[in-house]
Scaffold this active site. Structure first.
Site, PDB file in Angstrom:
ATOM      1  N   ASN A  65     -18.577 -41.257 -82.377  1.00  0.00           N
ATOM      2  CA  ASN A  65     -18.986 -42.176 -81.312  1.00  0.00           C
ATOM      3  C   ASN A  65     -18.591 -41.551 -79.968  1.00  0.00           C
ATOM      4  O   ASN A  65     -17.407 -41.261 -79.737  1.00  0.00           O
ATOM      5  CB  ASN A  65     -18.302 -43.533 -81.528  1.00  0.00           C
ATOM      6  CG  ASN A  65     -18.668 -44.550 -80.463  1.00  0.00           C
ATOM      7  OD1 ASN A  65     -18.799 -44.221 -79.290  1.00  0.00           O
ATOM      8  ND2 ASN A  65     -18.805 -45.804 -80.865  1.00  0.00           N
ATOM      9  N   HIS A 125     -16.952 -43.055 -75.068  1.00  0.00           N
ATOM     10  CA  HIS A 125     -15.901 -42.946 -74.058  1.00  0.00           C
ATOM     11  C   HIS A 125     -15.948 -41.658 -73.250  1.00  0.00           C
ATOM     12  O   HIS A 125     -15.201 -41.511 -72.282  1.00  0.00           O
ATOM     13  CB  HIS A 125     -14.547 -43.274 -74.678  1.00  0.00           C
ATOM     14  CG  HIS A 125     -14.534 -44.720 -75.123  1.00  0.00           C
ATOM     15  ND1 HIS A 125     -14.690 -45.752 -74.228  1.00  0.00           N
ATOM     16  CD2 HIS A 125     -14.497 -45.293 -76.354  1.00  0.00           C
ATOM     17  CE1 HIS A 125     -14.719 -46.912 -74.891  1.00  0.00           C
ATOM     18  NE2 HIS A 125     -14.605 -46.655 -76.182  1.00  0.00           N
ATOM     19  N   HIS A 132     -22.901 -47.027 -78.361  1.00  0.00           N
ATOM     20  CA  HIS A 132     -22.985 -48.483 -78.166  1.00  0.00           C
ATOM     21  C   HIS A 132     -23.491 -48.744 -76.750  1.00  0.00           C
ATOM     22  O   HIS A 132     -22.784 -48.475 -75.781  1.00  0.00           O
ATOM     23  CB  HIS A 132     -21.574 -49.063 -78.377  1.00  0.00           C
ATOM     24  CG  HIS A 132     -21.481 -50.545 -78.296  1.00  0.00           C
ATOM     25  ND1 HIS A 132     -20.299 -51.212 -78.563  1.00  0.00           N
ATOM     26  CD2 HIS A 132     -22.373 -51.504 -77.987  1.00  0.00           C
ATOM     27  CE1 HIS A 132     -20.489 -52.518 -78.422  1.00  0.00           C
ATOM     28  NE2 HIS A 132     -21.742 -52.715 -78.060  1.00  0.00           N
ATOM     29  N   ARG A 186     -23.717 -51.165 -74.355  1.00  0.00           N
ATOM     30  CA  ARG A 186     -23.236 -52.531 -74.061  1.00  0.00           C
ATOM     31  C   ARG A 186     -24.130 -53.213 -73.047  1.00  0.00           C
ATOM     32  O   ARG A 186     -24.702 -52.570 -72.168  1.00  0.00           O
ATOM     33  CB  ARG A 186     -21.792 -52.473 -73.532  1.00  0.00           C
ATOM     34  CG  ARG A 186     -20.759 -52.365 -74.635  1.00  0.00           C
ATOM     35  CD  ARG A 186     -19.360 -52.495 -74.059  1.00  0.00           C
ATOM     36  NE  ARG A 186     -18.369 -52.571 -75.121  1.00  0.00           N
ATOM     37  CZ  ARG A 186     -17.983 -53.717 -75.684  1.00  0.00           C
ATOM     38  NH1 ARG A 186     -18.466 -54.870 -75.277  1.00  0.00           N
ATOM     39  NH2 ARG A 186     -17.092 -53.685 -76.661  1.00  0.00           N
ATOM     40  N   ARG A 228     -21.089 -50.660 -69.415  1.00  0.00           N
ATOM     41  CA  ARG A 228     -19.830 -50.140 -68.878  1.00  0.00           C
ATOM     42  C   ARG A 228     -19.613 -48.671 -69.247  1.00  0.00           C
ATOM     43  O   ARG A 228     -18.830 -47.986 -68.606  1.00  0.00           O
ATOM     44  CB  ARG A 228     -18.644 -50.983 -69.345  1.00  0.00           C
ATOM     45  CG  ARG A 228     -18.368 -50.885 -70.826  1.00  0.00           C
ATOM     46  CD  ARG A 228     -17.129 -51.638 -71.230  1.00  0.00           C
ATOM     47  NE  ARG A 228     -17.304 -53.075 -71.159  1.00  0.00           N
ATOM     48  CZ  ARG A 228     -16.530 -53.945 -71.830  1.00  0.00           C
ATOM     49  NH1 ARG A 228     -15.516 -53.509 -72.549  1.00  0.00           N
ATOM     50  NH2 ARG A 228     -16.753 -55.230 -71.767  1.00  0.00           N
ATOM     51  N   GLU A 240     -25.578 -48.793 -81.646  1.00  0.00           N
ATOM     52  CA  GLU A 240     -24.851 -50.070 -81.727  1.00  0.00           C
ATOM     53  C   GLU A 240     -25.376 -51.008 -80.653  1.00  0.00           C
ATOM     54  O   GLU A 240     -25.446 -50.626 -79.470  1.00  0.00           O
ATOM     55  CB  GLU A 240     -23.358 -49.838 -81.549  1.00  0.00           C
ATOM     56  CG  GLU A 240     -22.760 -49.076 -82.719  1.00  0.00           C
ATOM     57  CD  GLU A 240     -21.260 -48.940 -82.646  1.00  0.00           C
ATOM     58  OE1 GLU A 240     -20.629 -48.869 -83.708  1.00  0.00           O
ATOM     59  OE2 GLU A 240     -20.708 -48.885 -81.528  1.00  0.00           O
ATOM     60  N   THR A 283     -14.645 -54.186 -78.906  1.00  0.00           N
ATOM     61  CA  THR A 283     -15.224 -55.095 -79.902  1.00  0.00           C
ATOM     62  C   THR A 283     -14.086 -55.665 -80.752  1.00  0.00           C
ATOM     63  O   THR A 283     -13.514 -54.962 -81.578  1.00  0.00           O
ATOM     64  CB  THR A 283     -16.233 -54.332 -80.776  1.00  0.00           C
ATOM     65  OG1 THR A 283     -17.102 -53.603 -79.915  1.00  0.00           O
ATOM     66  CG2 THR A 283     -17.044 -55.286 -81.632  1.00  0.00           C
ATOM     67  N   GLU A 297     -20.911 -52.380 -91.880  1.00  0.00           N
ATOM     68  CA  GLU A 297     -19.785 -51.568 -91.401  1.00  0.00           C
ATOM     69  C   GLU A 297     -18.606 -52.510 -91.216  1.00  0.00           C
ATOM     70  O   GLU A 297     -18.687 -53.474 -90.448  1.00  0.00           O
ATOM     71  CB  GLU A 297     -20.132 -50.868 -90.083  1.00  0.00           C
ATOM     72  CG  GLU A 297     -18.944 -50.063 -89.536  1.00  0.00           C
ATOM     73  CD  GLU A 297     -19.296 -49.125 -88.394  1.00  0.00           C
ATOM     74  OE1 GLU A 297     -20.415 -48.551 -88.405  1.00  0.00           O
ATOM     75  OE2 GLU A 297     -18.461 -48.969 -87.493  1.00  0.00           O
ATOM     76  N   HIS A 330     -13.683 -48.429 -86.277  1.00  0.00           N
ATOM     77  CA  HIS A 330     -12.996 -49.039 -85.127  1.00  0.00           C
ATOM     78  C   HIS A 330     -11.497 -48.748 -85.193  1.00  0.00           C
ATOM     79  O   HIS A 330     -10.820 -49.138 -86.145  1.00  0.00           O
ATOM     80  CB  HIS A 330     -13.203 -50.545 -84.992  1.00  0.00           C
ATOM     81  CG  HIS A 330     -12.937 -50.991 -83.576  1.00  0.00           C
ATOM     82  ND1 HIS A 330     -13.921 -51.037 -82.604  1.00  0.00           N
ATOM     83  CD2 HIS A 330     -11.784 -51.305 -82.940  1.00  0.00           C
ATOM     84  CE1 HIS A 330     -13.384 -51.407 -81.457  1.00  0.00           C
ATOM     85  NE2 HIS A 330     -12.077 -51.565 -81.632  1.00  0.00           N
TER      86      HIS A 330
END
Ligand SMILES: CC(=O)[C@@H](O)[C@H](O)COP(=O)(O)O
Ligand SMILES: NCC(=O)COP(=O)(O)O
Length: 252
Positions: A9, A12, A45, A47, A51, A75, A106, A156, A198
Site C-alpha cells: 500500500n 503514505h 486508498h 479517501r 488526504r 480501496e 481506518t 480482508e 492494517h
C-alpha cells in the site's frame, strides 16, 4: 501451504508529498519500485477527503499496474462517487472500506450486515463489471457470511486491533489472534478468498501470515516508514522473507 501474496500500500508516500504540495515523492514511482522489489500487487486508498492518494494517482496507478501485469487493489468507501471512479478505471480489485472523515486511519471493519441495502448494489455493479470485490471487515464470521451472500469474492480482515495489542504488550493479543484465525477459517469454509491487513509490521506479520486461509497481506504504513531508514526494496524483501518463513511453519 500456498505462497502468500504481498500487496504494498503506497498511500503514505502521497501523505509525505501532500505535506508540501507538488509532486514529490511520487506514489507511482513507489509502486514501480515495489513491483521491482517483488510486490505481488499495489494497494491504494482514494479517501473521500483526498488526504493522501489523489484521483490522478489512481489513474496513473491503474495504467502502470496494467503495464507491469500486477493487480491494483483499489480501496474505496461505498459511495456513488467511488463507485463511478472504480467503474471508470476497472481495477483488478475493489476493497470496500468504512470511512469517517474525522478518523486518523481506518478504525474498524465495514458493517456489511447493517449496511446491506446500500452495499449490495455496489457489489453487484462492480462484480458485473469484472472487478473482484473485497469487503474490509472485522474478524466476525457474521460479517464474512453477509459479504458472501451479497456476492463479494474476497474478505480482508482488519488486523489493526491485534497489531496494536502486540505493540502495546496487551494481554488481549492472543485472543485477538485467535479471533482472526477462527474468522479466517469460517470465511474459507464459505468459499471466500481471505486477505488481511492494517497495522502489520515485522513483529506482527508472522502469526498473521501463518493463518492457512490467508492468501494476501496488504501492508503500507510500516513499509513506507521503514523505507525512510533502509529503502523500500530492502523493507519489502525483509517483510517477504518473514512471510515466507511463517508459511513454512516457523511462525513465532
Ligand atoms: C483500509 C486500510 O486499512 C488502508 O487503506 C489504510 O487505512 C491506509 O490508509 P489510512 O492510513 O488513510 O487509513
Ligand atoms: N488494507 C490495509 C492496507 O492496505 C494497509 O494498511 P497499513 O499497513 O497502511 O496499516
Amino acid at each position: 501451504m500456498s505462497k502468500l501474496r504481498l500487496g504494498v500500500n503506497i498511500d503514505h508516500v502521497a501523505t509525505i508529498r501532500n505535506a508540501r504540495g507538488g509532486s514529490y515523492p511520487d506514489p507511482v514511482r513507489a509502486a514501480e519500485l515495489a513491483i521491482a522489489a517483488g510486490a505481488d500487487g499495489i494497494t491504494a486508498h482514494l479517501r473521500e477527503d483526498r488526504r493522501h492518494i489523489s484521483d490522478a494517482d489512481i489513474e496513473a496507478l491503474a495504467a502502470i499496474t496494467r503495464k507491469r501485469g500486477r493487480p491494483l487493489n483499489f480501496e474505496m468507501a461505498v459511495t456513488q462517487e467511488m463507485e463511478s471512479i472504480a467503474l471508470a478505471h476497472l481495477p483488478h480489485a475493489a476493497c470496500l472500506v468504512p470511512e469517517r472523515r474525522e478518523e486518523r486511519t481506518t478504525e474498524g471493519g465495514l458493517d456489511v450486515v447493517g449496511g446491506h441495502s446500500h452495499i449490495a448494489p455496489v457489489v453487484s455493479k462492480l462484480v458485473a463489471a469484472g472487478v473482484r470485490v473485497s469487503c474490509f471487515i472485522d474478524a466476525d464470521p457474521a460479517q464474512a457470511a453477509a459479504a458472501k451472500a451479497m456476492g463479494a469474492q474476497v474478505v480482508e480482515f482488519h488486523t489493526g486491533a491485534y497489531c496494536d495489542a502486540v505493540r502495546e504488550r496487551s494481554p488481549d493479543a492472543p485472543a485477538l489472534l485467535e479471533g482472526l484465525r477462527a474468522a479466517a477459517a469460517e470465511a474459507g469454509r464459505l468459499g471466500l478468498e481471505v486477505h488481511a491487513g492494517h497495522g502489520i509490521d515485522y513483529e506482527t506479520v508472522k502469526p498473521i501470515a501463518a493463518i492457512p486461509e490467508v492468501m494476501e497481506l496488504n501492508i503500507g504504513h510500516f513499509l513506507i516508514g521503514e523505507a525512510i531508514f533502509v529503502g523500500l526494496a530492502p523493507a519489502i524483501h525483509r517483510m517477504r522473507a518473514l512471510m515466507d518463513e511463517a508459511r513454512v511453519g516457523k511462525a513465532a
